[in-house]
Design a protein around this motif. Structure first.
Motif, mmCIF file in Angstrom:
data_model
loop_
_atom_site.group_PDB
_atom_site.id
_atom_site.type_symbol
_atom_site.label_atom_id
_atom_site.label_comp_id
_atom_site.label_asym_id
_atom_site.label_seq_id
_atom_site.Cartn_x
_atom_site.Cartn_y
_atom_site.Cartn_z
ATOM 1 N N LEU A 96 0.826 -1.211 0.000
ATOM 2 C CA LEU A 96 0.000 0.000 0.000
ATOM 3 C C LEU A 96 0.859 1.258 0.000
ATOM 4 N N VAL A 97 1.971 1.219 0.737
ATOM 5 C CA VAL A 97 2.860 2.381 0.827
ATOM 6 C C VAL A 97 3.272 2.866 -0.557
ATOM 7 N N ARG A 98 3.603 1.908 -1.420
ATOM 8 C CA ARG A 98 4.066 2.260 -2.767
ATOM 9 C C ARG A 98 3.057 3.124 -3.507
ATOM 10 N N PHE A 99 1.790 2.819 -3.361
ATOM 11 C CA PHE A 99 0.759 3.513 -4.123
ATOM 12 C C PHE A 99 0.205 4.733 -3.387
ATOM 13 N N LEU A 100 -0.126 4.574 -2.106
ATOM 14 C CA LEU A 100 -0.762 5.658 -1.359
ATOM 15 C C LEU A 100 0.181 6.845 -1.182
ATOM 16 N N PHE A 101 1.405 6.594 -0.751
ATOM 17 C CA PHE A 101 2.347 7.687 -0.513
ATOM 18 C C PHE A 101 3.013 8.161 -1.805
ATOM 19 N N GLY A 102 2.890 7.371 -2.867
ATOM 20 C CA GLY A 102 3.417 7.815 -4.149
ATOM 21 C C GLY A 102 2.436 8.655 -4.935
ATOM 22 N N LEU A 103 1.137 8.568 -4.579
ATOM 23 C CA LEU A 103 0.103 9.270 -5.347
ATOM 24 C C LEU A 103 0.308 10.783 -5.395
ATOM 25 N N PRO A 104 0.593 11.473 -4.273
ATOM 26 C CA PRO A 104 0.802 12.936 -4.373
ATOM 27 C C PRO A 104 1.950 13.305 -5.317
ATOM 28 N N PHE A 105 3.027 12.519 -5.298
ATOM 29 C CA PHE A 105 4.150 12.798 -6.195
ATOM 30 C C PHE A 105 3.751 12.563 -7.652
ATOM 31 N N SER A 106 2.955 11.515 -7.889
ATOM 32 C CA SER A 106 2.506 11.237 -9.254
ATOM 33 C C SER A 106 1.618 12.360 -9.774
ATOM 34 N N VAL A 107 0.742 12.877 -8.916
ATOM 35 C CA VAL A 107 -0.124 13.999 -9.314
ATOM 36 C C VAL A 107 0.732 15.215 -9.669
ATOM 37 N N ALA A 108 1.770 15.467 -8.873
ATOM 38 C CA ALA A 108 2.650 16.606 -9.143
ATOM 39 C C ALA A 108 3.380 16.434 -10.474
ATOM 40 N N ILE A 109 3.879 15.216 -10.728
ATOM 41 C CA ILE A 109 4.568 14.944 -11.995
ATOM 42 C C ILE A 109 3.610 15.134 -13.168
ATOM 43 N N PHE A 110 2.373 14.644 -13.018
ATOM 44 C CA PHE A 110 1.384 14.795 -14.086
ATOM 45 C C PHE A 110 1.073 16.259 -14.347
ATOM 46 N N GLY A 111 0.999 17.067 -13.280
ATOM 47 C CA GLY A 111 0.732 18.486 -13.461
ATOM 48 C C GLY A 111 1.793 19.156 -14.327
ATOM 49 N N VAL A 112 3.058 18.792 -14.093
ATOM 50 C CA VAL A 112 4.148 19.370 -14.894
ATOM 51 C C VAL A 112 4.028 18.918 -16.348
ATOM 52 N N VAL A 113 3.795 17.605 -16.546
ATOM 53 C CA VAL A 113 3.683 17.071 -17.906
ATOM 54 C C VAL A 113 2.496 17.681 -18.634
ATOM 55 N N ALA A 114 1.373 17.851 -17.945
ATOM 56 C CA ALA A 114 0.182 18.437 -18.570
ATOM 57 C C ALA A 114 0.442 19.872 -19.012
ATOM 58 N N LEU A 115 1.178 20.639 -18.207
ATOM 59 C CA LEU A 115 1.516 22.010 -18.587
ATOM 60 C C LEU A 115 2.400 22.045 -19.826
ATOM 61 N N LEU A 116 3.253 21.024 -19.967
ATOM 62 C CA LEU A 116 4.158 20.970 -21.114
ATOM 63 C C LEU A 116 3.508 20.339 -22.342
ATOM 64 N N THR A 117 2.270 19.835 -22.179
ATOM 65 C CA THR A 117 1.566 19.184 -23.295
ATOM 66 C C THR A 117 0.174 19.802 -23.442
ATOM 67 N N LEU A 168 -2.586 -0.807 8.682
ATOM 68 C CA LEU A 168 -2.756 0.613 8.381
ATOM 69 C C LEU A 168 -2.116 1.475 9.467
ATOM 70 N N GLY A 169 -2.227 1.029 10.727
ATOM 71 C CA GLY A 169 -1.592 1.757 11.819
ATOM 72 C C GLY A 169 -0.078 1.756 11.687
ATOM 73 N N ALA A 170 0.480 0.609 11.281
ATOM 74 C CA ALA A 170 1.931 0.516 11.092
ATOM 75 C C ALA A 170 2.401 1.406 9.954
ATOM 76 N N VAL A 171 1.612 1.470 8.884
ATOM 77 C CA VAL A 171 1.960 2.326 7.749
ATOM 78 C C VAL A 171 1.944 3.792 8.172
ATOM 79 N N ALA A 172 0.917 4.180 8.929
ATOM 80 C CA ALA A 172 0.805 5.574 9.366
ATOM 81 C C ALA A 172 1.945 5.967 10.302
ATOM 82 N N SER A 173 2.344 5.063 11.189
ATOM 83 C CA SER A 173 3.412 5.373 12.145
ATOM 84 C C SER A 173 4.777 5.453 11.487
ATOM 85 N N SER A 174 4.920 4.844 10.304
ATOM 86 C CA SER A 174 6.200 4.870 9.580
ATOM 87 C C SER A 174 6.122 5.826 8.394
#
Length: 292
Positions: free
Chosen positions: A34-55, A212-218
């Motif tokens: 879950l960590v890979r997807f949940l905590f990566g989502l904000p970064f992916s949205v940011a990357i998409f925003g840059v790409v969308a501006l350039l396209t 989920l508690g372990a993910v949040a604490s880390s």
């Protein structure tokens, strides 16, 4: 361009795997997934925003073909990540990383059958040579324990699931906006990670809320894994939108020596002579496939 994207994705993926492996103990393999997807989502949205501006002239068309590819890729990627983390726990970081490369021949075959990808004879020779190296690396030893054997099977299962995932994402990228492959690839990353985050969070909330508690604490380590995972996914999707999955996976075998170095440095794992021989064969296969 696809070769450069793949070469960037490989070390990013190793870094993400190393960060995730450290979370398996408390969060379990699916919490770490879950960590890979949940905590990566904000970064992916940011990357998409840059790409969308350039396209600015992009014209996405989320057809049925896109959604089938994105959903198939998302589900199989979740399964592949969970299998890989369990394999790392049983067989070691470097060995599991190599075993997941069974996705190489499977991705090439799936691309041929389902997407009509055509590879040159030289590229197929490279796939065969890289596969031979994989066999040498994963061949069981006489003193191999049942624990390690199960880890090997999990590694191969991860490879099969990754093969499905790569081709699903390639189809999604081509269907969304074939004229802008990088835009389509990053958009598919965001959509897939959103689906994966929602589904895994809901499942764990019911089946294993302590994860989920372990993910949040880390969260600090989780953010690190999320960042590397998001950057790696953007590079992978971009490469797969520009080239068939078989050659992409062949070049991605460069992560094998990187994983061996990380395994030795962080997890005190040693590489045998047989594994070194397998590494030479896979490297030669990478060169043949890329040139083909």
């Amino acid at each position: 361009m696809w070769i450069f994207l793949t070469l960037a994705a490989a070390p990013l993926q190793v870094a993400r795997n190393a960060a995730q492996r450290g979370l398996v103990g408390d969060a379990g393999p699916w919490g770490a997934t879950l960590v890979r997807f949940l905590f990566g989502l904000p970064f992916s949205v940011a990357i998409f925003g840059v790409v969308a501006l350039l396209t600015p002239d992009a014209a996405p068309d989320p057809s049925l073909r896109f959604w089938v590819g994105a959903v198939a890729g998302a589900i199989s990627q979740v399964a592949a990540t969970g299998f890989l983390l369990m394999a790392m726990h049983r067989s070691g970081f470097a060995v599991a990383t190599v075993l997941q490369q069974s996705s190489l021949p499977l991705a090439a075959l799936m691309g041929l059958v389902f997407l009509g990808d055509r590879l040159s004879p030289q590229a197929w020779a490279g796939v065969a040579l890289a596969t031979a190296g994989l066999v040498v690396l994963s061949w069981p030893q006489k003193d191999q324990t049942r624990h390690a054997f199960v880890g090997g099977l999990l590694g191969l299962a991860a490879g099969a699931a990754f093969a499905v995932s790569f081709n699903g994402y390639r189809q999604a990228g081509l269907a969304l906006d074939a004229a802008h492959p990088i835009y389509s690839a990053v958009a598919a990353v965001v959509i897939a990670q959103a689906m994966q985050s929602l589904a895994l969070t809901a499942i764990l909330a019911v089946a294993r809320p302590q994860a989920l508690g372990a993910v949040a604490s880390s969260w600090r380590q989780s953010l690190t894994a999320g960042f590397f995972g998001s950057a790696a996914s953007a590079c992978w999707f971009g490469a797969l939108a520009l080239a068939p999955a078989g050659p992409v996976r062949a070049v991605a075998l460069i992560e094998t020596p990187i994983a061996a170095a990380v395994g030795r440095r962080l997890f005190r794992e040693r590489i045998s002579l047989r594994q070194a021989l397998g590494g030479v064969l896979t490297t030669a296969g990478v060169a043949l496939t890329a040139l083909g």
